[in-house]
Scaffold this motif. Sequence first.
Motif, mmCIF file in Angstrom:
data_model
loop_
_atom_site.group_PDB
_atom_site.id
_atom_site.type_symbol
_atom_site.label_atom_id
_atom_site.label_comp_id
_atom_site.label_asym_id
_atom_site.label_seq_id
_atom_site.Cartn_x
_atom_site.Cartn_y
_atom_site.Cartn_z
ATOM 1 N N VAL A 241 95.660 39.727 110.295
ATOM 2 C CA VAL A 241 96.612 38.649 110.547
ATOM 3 C C VAL A 241 95.987 37.331 110.105
ATOM 4 O O VAL A 241 94.766 37.157 110.153
ATOM 5 N N TYR A 242 96.846 36.390 109.628
ATOM 6 C CA TYR A 242 96.423 35.022 109.359
ATOM 7 C C TYR A 242 97.672 34.129 109.336
ATOM 8 O O TYR A 242 98.692 34.545 108.782
ATOM 9 N N PRO A 243 97.626 32.947 109.945
ATOM 10 C CA PRO A 243 96.471 32.336 110.603
ATOM 11 C C PRO A 243 96.099 33.001 111.916
ATOM 12 O O PRO A 243 96.734 33.983 112.314
ATOM 13 N N LYS A 244 95.076 32.460 112.565
ATOM 14 C CA LYS A 244 94.500 33.072 113.753
ATOM 15 C C LYS A 244 95.584 33.385 114.783
ATOM 16 O O LYS A 244 96.417 32.539 115.110
ATOM 17 N N PRO A 245 95.569 34.610 115.316
ATOM 18 C CA PRO A 245 96.626 35.026 116.239
ATOM 19 C C PRO A 245 96.245 34.804 117.695
ATOM 20 O O PRO A 245 95.125 34.425 118.026
ATOM 21 N N LEU A 246 97.221 35.080 118.553
ATOM 22 C CA LEU A 246 96.997 35.179 119.988
ATOM 23 C C LEU A 246 97.042 36.671 120.320
ATOM 24 O O LEU A 246 98.089 37.316 120.212
ATOM 25 N N ASN A 247 95.907 37.234 120.712
ATOM 26 C CA ASN A 247 95.796 38.668 120.978
ATOM 27 C C ASN A 247 95.789 38.922 122.473
ATOM 28 O O ASN A 247 95.361 38.069 123.266
ATOM 29 N N GLY A 248 96.240 40.115 122.879
ATOM 30 C CA GLY A 248 96.259 40.452 124.295
ATOM 31 C C GLY A 248 96.433 41.931 124.541
ATOM 32 O O GLY A 248 96.758 42.708 123.638
ATOM 33 N N TRP A 249 96.185 42.336 125.800
ATOM 34 C CA TRP A 249 96.344 43.733 126.248
ATOM 35 C C TRP A 249 97.360 43.767 127.396
ATOM 36 O O TRP A 249 97.368 42.869 128.253
ATOM 37 N N TYR A 250 98.178 44.822 127.394
ATOM 38 C CA TYR A 250 99.265 44.921 128.368
ATOM 39 C C TYR A 250 99.362 46.339 128.916
ATOM 40 O O TYR A 250 98.895 47.303 128.309
ATOM 41 N N ARG A 251 100.032 46.441 130.098
ATOM 42 C CA ARG A 251 100.363 47.725 130.713
ATOM 43 C C ARG A 251 101.855 47.788 130.968
ATOM 44 O O ARG A 251 102.547 46.778 130.955
ATOM 45 N N ASN A 252 102.323 49.002 131.218
ATOM 46 C CA ASN A 252 103.725 49.231 131.603
ATOM 47 C C ASN A 252 104.685 48.629 130.590
ATOM 48 O O ASN A 252 105.464 47.721 130.888
ATOM 49 N N GLU A 253 104.574 49.133 129.343
ATOM 50 C CA GLU A 253 105.473 48.727 128.263
ATOM 51 C C GLU A 253 105.418 47.225 128.002
ATOM 52 O O GLU A 253 106.419 46.593 127.647
ATOM 53 N N GLY A 254 104.242 46.632 128.189
ATOM 54 C CA GLY A 254 104.073 45.223 127.868
ATOM 55 C C GLY A 254 104.518 44.262 128.937
ATOM 56 O O GLY A 254 104.578 43.054 128.704
ATOM 57 N N ASN A 255 104.822 44.762 130.118
ATOM 58 C CA ASN A 255 105.306 43.882 131.177
ATOM 59 C C ASN A 255 104.181 43.207 131.957
ATOM 60 O O ASN A 255 104.391 42.164 132.563
ATOM 61 N N VAL A 256 103.003 43.803 131.964
ATOM 62 C CA VAL A 256 101.887 43.271 132.750
ATOM 63 C C VAL A 256 100.742 42.951 131.805
ATOM 64 O O VAL A 256 100.187 43.845 131.160
ATOM 65 N N LYS A 257 100.375 41.666 131.729
ATOM 66 C CA LYS A 257 99.253 41.268 130.877
ATOM 67 C C LYS A 257 97.957 41.434 131.645
ATOM 68 O O LYS A 257 97.864 41.080 132.825
ATOM 69 N N LEU A 258 96.952 41.970 130.979
ATOM 70 C CA LEU A 258 95.654 42.213 131.601
ATOM 71 C C LEU A 258 94.714 41.046 131.300
ATOM 72 O O LEU A 258 94.785 40.428 130.242
ATOM 73 N N HIS A 259 93.812 40.788 132.243
ATOM 74 C CA HIS A 259 92.883 39.674 132.116
ATOM 75 C C HIS A 259 91.475 40.136 132.442
ATOM 76 O O HIS A 259 91.264 41.146 133.134
ATOM 77 N N ASN A 260 90.497 39.374 131.958
ATOM 78 C CA ASN A 260 89.102 39.676 132.263
ATOM 79 C C ASN A 260 88.861 39.590 133.761
ATOM 80 O O ASN A 260 89.405 38.715 134.451
ATOM 81 N N GLY A 261 88.039 40.497 134.264
ATOM 82 C CA GLY A 261 87.721 40.497 135.677
ATOM 83 C C GLY A 261 86.827 41.671 136.020
ATOM 84 O O GLY A 261 86.165 42.254 135.156
ATOM 85 N N ILE A 262 86.823 42.013 137.299
ATOM 86 C CA ILE A 262 85.995 43.134 137.749
ATOM 87 C C ILE A 262 86.498 44.447 137.159
ATOM 88 O O ILE A 262 85.715 45.313 136.771
ATOM 89 N N LYS A 263 87.806 44.576 137.055
ATOM 90 C CA LYS A 263 88.394 45.831 136.580
ATOM 91 C C LYS A 263 88.370 45.920 135.058
ATOM 92 O O LYS A 263 88.108 46.988 134.500
ATOM 93 N N TYR A 264 88.667 44.835 134.360
ATOM 94 C CA TYR A 264 88.827 44.867 132.900
ATOM 95 C C TYR A 264 87.832 43.927 132.220
ATOM 96 O O TYR A 264 87.540 42.840 132.731
#
Length: 432
Positions: A241-264
């Motif tokens: 991709v270009y220009p620089k993208p916004l990347n992310g990880w999700y659960r449950n068909e993209g409804n829940v965004k995951l974040h850095n923490g103890i679990k992830y």
Amino acid sequence: ILGHSETNDIGPEFLAHLTNITVPQGRDISFTCVVDNLGPYRVAWIKSDSKAILGIHTHMVSLNPRLSVTHNGHNTWKLHISRVQINDSGSYMCQVNTDPMKSLSGYLDVVVPPDILNGPDQNVEEGVSIEGGSISLICSATGVPKPKVQWRREDGKDIILRSEIREKQAMKIVEGEKLTLTSVHRTDMGGYNCIASNGIPPSISKRFDVHVNFPPAIKAVNQLLGAPIEREVTLECFVEVYPKPLNGWYRNEGNVKLHNGIKYNISEQMINLYTWHLNLTIRHLTKSDFGAYSCSSVNALGKSEARIRLQELRLPAKSTTMATPYVYTTTKPRRKQQPGHNKGLNEVVRAKETHFSNQMQQENDLFGDGISVPQSADGLLGGTVESGNVNVMINGAEVHNFVPTRSGYEKGVRASDTLPSPRSPWISTNAG
């Protein structure tokens, strides 16, 4: 008196030619004129193209402060030019005012190292296009003599020239002040160097950046992953991709965004100008962690995502009460077996022979699902092994078993010396 008259008849005579001079702009130079038998005449310096008299003898006529003339008191006159400029180039004449006049000429060639212009109408910093478009880079160079301009890519990559009327060309060097890239591809991105040279050091170069914009295209390394509970697992995706993208990880068909923490633990690494490596590490897996995940990338031109399914990986269960425990032996030399050592197994064989007709009916099932090995009289062997491999080594102790054949039972072939891992116990099953 006669000798003196002959000398005057010869008149002024030049003893050396004027030297042609080539010099970079800004240097100091001098022309030297050596005249013998000058007599009553005078030496003058003249700029040939303009016919302007610069100086006579030691008297300056020109008002140019960078010019001066000197005389050594004998037969040598010099014209000095300091910090020469381009307009100083041309032919210079050392002239004696005889009739007819006598003169010598020398040429001054002022050279200028190359330079690259940064005009406001020129794309001097970067070229930008969407994928499939065109980019033109212009590198206007000055210098004397006129510089030659070459284009090269950084890191030794090829410059790709595409055209509708011919196949694409991969070239290390492209000549000319203008570089045109058509039908640009993401692989064309990077630095392009314009190098100007004219034989006058130093050569000069300028870097141009090429950027190709396109929407993200993302792909999962593995679309299906298995992992046991209480462990950790890493999900991976690659995105271009270009220009620089916004990347992310999700659960449950993209409804829940995951974040850095103890679990992830979420991280991303830039591979090149347009490629990113995305990682999601899930720690201390529980039943609720299994299911669908997605990696996503978005920029101004579009969005892309890839789905990954995480399933539970069931490790082999521990041995049941029917399974024979491991026997740990020392590394003593193996002793020769005494007669009657396999007495217990032979009794089992005789008992099995009375039911041979039943065993024939079950033979295919036994070989397909695993063979249930008879337990020895000493209780040292039990469990299920793969078909055709019923002689095993358990912690260094060799155990001989028998496999069914159509003519009865015969001793099996010795298995390899590979020891079973204590972490992978045998599991008893019922064959047939």
